[in-house]
Design an enzyme around this catalytic site. Structure first.
Site, PDB file in Angstrom:
ATOM      1  N   ASN A   9       0.878  -1.173   0.000  1.00 38.71           N
ATOM      2  CA  ASN A   9       0.000   0.000   0.000  1.00 38.71           C
ATOM      3  C   ASN A   9       0.914   1.221   0.000  1.00 38.71           C
ATOM      4  OD1 ASN A   9      -1.793   2.044   0.534  1.00 38.71           O
ATOM      5  ND2 ASN A   9      -2.332   1.346   2.597  1.00 38.71           N
ATOM      6  N   TRP A  10       1.064   1.807  -1.169  1.00 41.05           N
ATOM      7  CA  TRP A  10       2.025   2.915  -1.306  1.00 41.05           C
ATOM      8  C   TRP A  10       1.503   4.220  -0.726  1.00 41.05           C
ATOM      9  CZ3 TRP A  10       4.011   2.190  -7.085  1.00 41.05           C
ATOM     10  CH2 TRP A  10       4.663   0.956  -7.172  1.00 41.05           C
ATOM     11  N   LYS A  11       0.236   4.249  -0.385  1.00 43.40           N
ATOM     12  CA  LYS A  11      -0.393   5.451   0.190  1.00 43.40           C
ATOM     13  C   LYS A  11      -0.124   6.670  -0.700  1.00 43.40           C
ATOM     14  CE  LYS A  11      -0.255   3.263   4.671  1.00 43.40           C
ATOM     15  NZ  LYS A  11      -0.197   3.369   6.116  1.00 43.40           N
ATOM     16  N   HIS A  98      -9.530   0.984   4.713  1.00 41.62           N
ATOM     17  CA  HIS A  98      -8.268   1.157   5.432  1.00 41.62           C
ATOM     18  C   HIS A  98      -8.507   2.086   6.627  1.00 41.62           C
ATOM     19  CE1 HIS A  98      -4.232   2.520   6.397  1.00 41.62           C
ATOM     20  NE2 HIS A  98      -3.818   1.395   5.840  1.00 41.62           N
ATOM     21  N   GLU A 100      -6.947   4.514   7.756  1.00 41.59           N
ATOM     22  CA  GLU A 100      -6.768   5.949   7.478  1.00 41.59           C
ATOM     23  C   GLU A 100      -8.033   6.527   6.851  1.00 41.59           C
ATOM     24  OE1 GLU A 100      -3.002   5.531   5.464  1.00 41.59           O
ATOM     25  OE2 GLU A 100      -2.148   4.941   7.398  1.00 41.59           O
ATOM     26  N   GLU A 170      -5.483  -5.087  10.628  1.00 44.32           N
ATOM     27  CA  GLU A 170      -4.491  -4.039  10.838  1.00 44.32           C
ATOM     28  C   GLU A 170      -4.795  -3.279  12.122  1.00 44.32           C
ATOM     29  OE1 GLU A 170      -2.392  -2.801   6.988  1.00 44.32           O
ATOM     30  OE2 GLU A 170      -4.178  -1.566   7.182  1.00 44.32           O
ATOM     31  N   GLY A 176       2.233   2.335  10.758  1.00 46.20           N
ATOM     32  CA  GLY A 176       3.161   3.448  10.600  1.00 46.20           C
ATOM     33  C   GLY A 176       3.866   3.859  11.887  1.00 46.20           C
ATOM     34  N   SER A 216       3.204  -2.031  10.453  1.00 48.57           N
ATOM     35  CA  SER A 216       4.647  -2.083  10.728  1.00 48.57           C
ATOM     36  C   SER A 216       5.290  -3.429  10.380  1.00 48.57           C
ATOM     37  CB  SER A 216       4.948  -1.696  12.180  1.00 48.57           C
ATOM     38  OG  SER A 216       4.572  -0.347  12.405  1.00 48.57           O
ATOM     39  N   GLY A 237       2.770  -1.086   4.330  1.00 43.27           N
ATOM     40  CA  GLY A 237       2.832   0.333   3.982  1.00 43.27           C
ATOM     41  C   GLY A 237       4.274   0.756   3.733  1.00 43.27           C
ATOM     42  N   GLY A 238       4.884   1.353   4.731  1.00 39.90           N
ATOM     43  CA  GLY A 238       6.227   1.933   4.597  1.00 39.90           C
ATOM     44  C   GLY A 238       7.246   1.029   3.909  1.00 39.90           C
TER      45      GLY A 238
HETATM   46  P1  PGA Z   1       2.754   0.342   7.662  1.00 41.14           P
HETATM   47  O1  PGA Z   1       1.284   0.529   7.033  1.00 41.14           O
HETATM   48  O2  PGA Z   1       3.301  -0.946   7.124  1.00 41.14           O
HETATM   49  O3  PGA Z   1       3.517   1.546   7.223  1.00 41.14           O
HETATM   50  O4  PGA Z   1       2.558   0.279   9.156  1.00 41.14           O
HETATM   51  C1  PGA Z   1       0.434  -0.568   6.858  1.00 41.14           C
HETATM   52  C2  PGA Z   1      -0.856  -0.129   6.235  1.00 41.14           C
HETATM   53  O5  PGA Z   1      -1.316   0.979   6.516  1.00 41.14           O
HETATM   54  O6  PGA Z   1      -1.448  -0.865   5.431  1.00 41.14           O
END
Ligand code: PGA
Length: 256
Positions: A9-11, A98, A100, A170, A176, A216, A237-238
């Protein structure tokens, strides 16, 4: 056996050039398209880079996903993107609900549910996110929160449709933050989800649904998480923005 699925997930990150470079580097390391590969690998760039990244993944083992979708088919919905538009660009997956979007954009279980139904109707595989806040975990409400999100976000889904859905557990406090759930904490919720699936449907559906862990996930903690019996891949994500880290996570999930 469930085939693990690892999704990046590149956000809201990268430029068009960096997005294409990233996917080309991944593809070069993974080799050509291989339907027998043990892990399904998905990249979810921002909407505006779907087309360029979609072209770059052609003929590779990478699949294309979006980070969100509208629940409406077309019309006066300024700024929204439909399932048909995603299909048009070669998407096979879409992340729905998600945290967010739930916390920053006010998406409720009801909205998430409408998006899941729209995605299924279009033939997209929804990756449906659920997860508790830190306060909820501290108050011992994790199971209740997950059950409520499961029931609300996945209302009115048949067993046949459910088997096509990917669930991503999640925990919001792990996203994050670098504070990953322990393998035991994650496995406990995955087992809860599987028993919710078993009671609503049956053992066959519960055994078929892939449940990813996200929050994470890094190169150095992926193997332990992926080693849990009910964790079928990761939503990353990251670490999905770094070629080496993402490949290490894919490898930990049982792949290359
Ligand atoms: P993260 O994000 O790996 O940066 O914690 C995961 C996600 O939001 O899907």
């Amino acid at each position: 056996m469930r085939r693990p699925v690892v999704a990046g997930n590149w956000k809201m990150n990268l430029t068009r050039g960096a997005a294409v470079d990233l996917v080309r580097s991944l593809a070069a390391s993974l080799g050509p398209s291989d339907s027998s590969a043990s892990v399904e690998i998905v990249v979810c760039p921002p909407y505006v880079y779907l087309e360029a990244v979609g072209q770059a993944v052609q003929g590779t083992s990478l699949r294309l996903g979006a980070q969100n979708v509208s629940d409406q088919p077309s019309g006066a919905f300024t700024g929204e993107i439909s399932t048909a538009m995603l299909i048009d660009l070669g998407c096979q997956y879409v992340i729905v609900g998600h945290s967010e979007r739930r916390t920053l954009m006010g998406e409720t279980d009801e909205i998430v549910n409408r998006k899941v139904l729209a995605a299924l109707a279009a033939g997209l595989t929804p990756i449906v996110c659920v997860g508790e806040l830190l306060e909820e975990r501290q108050r011992g409400q994790t199971s209740a929160v997950i059950r409520k999100q499961f029931e609300g976000s996945l209302a009115g889904i048949s067993g046949e449709q459910m088997a096509r859905i990917v669930i991503a557990y999640e925990p919001v406090w792990a996203i994050g933050t670098g504070q990953v759930a322990t393998p035991a904490q994650a496995e406990e919720v995955h087992l809860d989800l599987r028993s919710l699936l078993r009671s609503r449907y049956n053992a066959a559906v519960a055994d078929a649904v892939r449940i990813q862990y996200g929050g994470s996930v890094k190169a150095d903690n992926a193997a332990e998480l992926m080693g849990q019996a009910d964790i079928d891949g990761a939503l990353v994500g990251g670490a999905s923005l770094k070629v080496g880290d993402f490949l290490a996570i894919v490898a930990a999930a049982g792949g290359h």
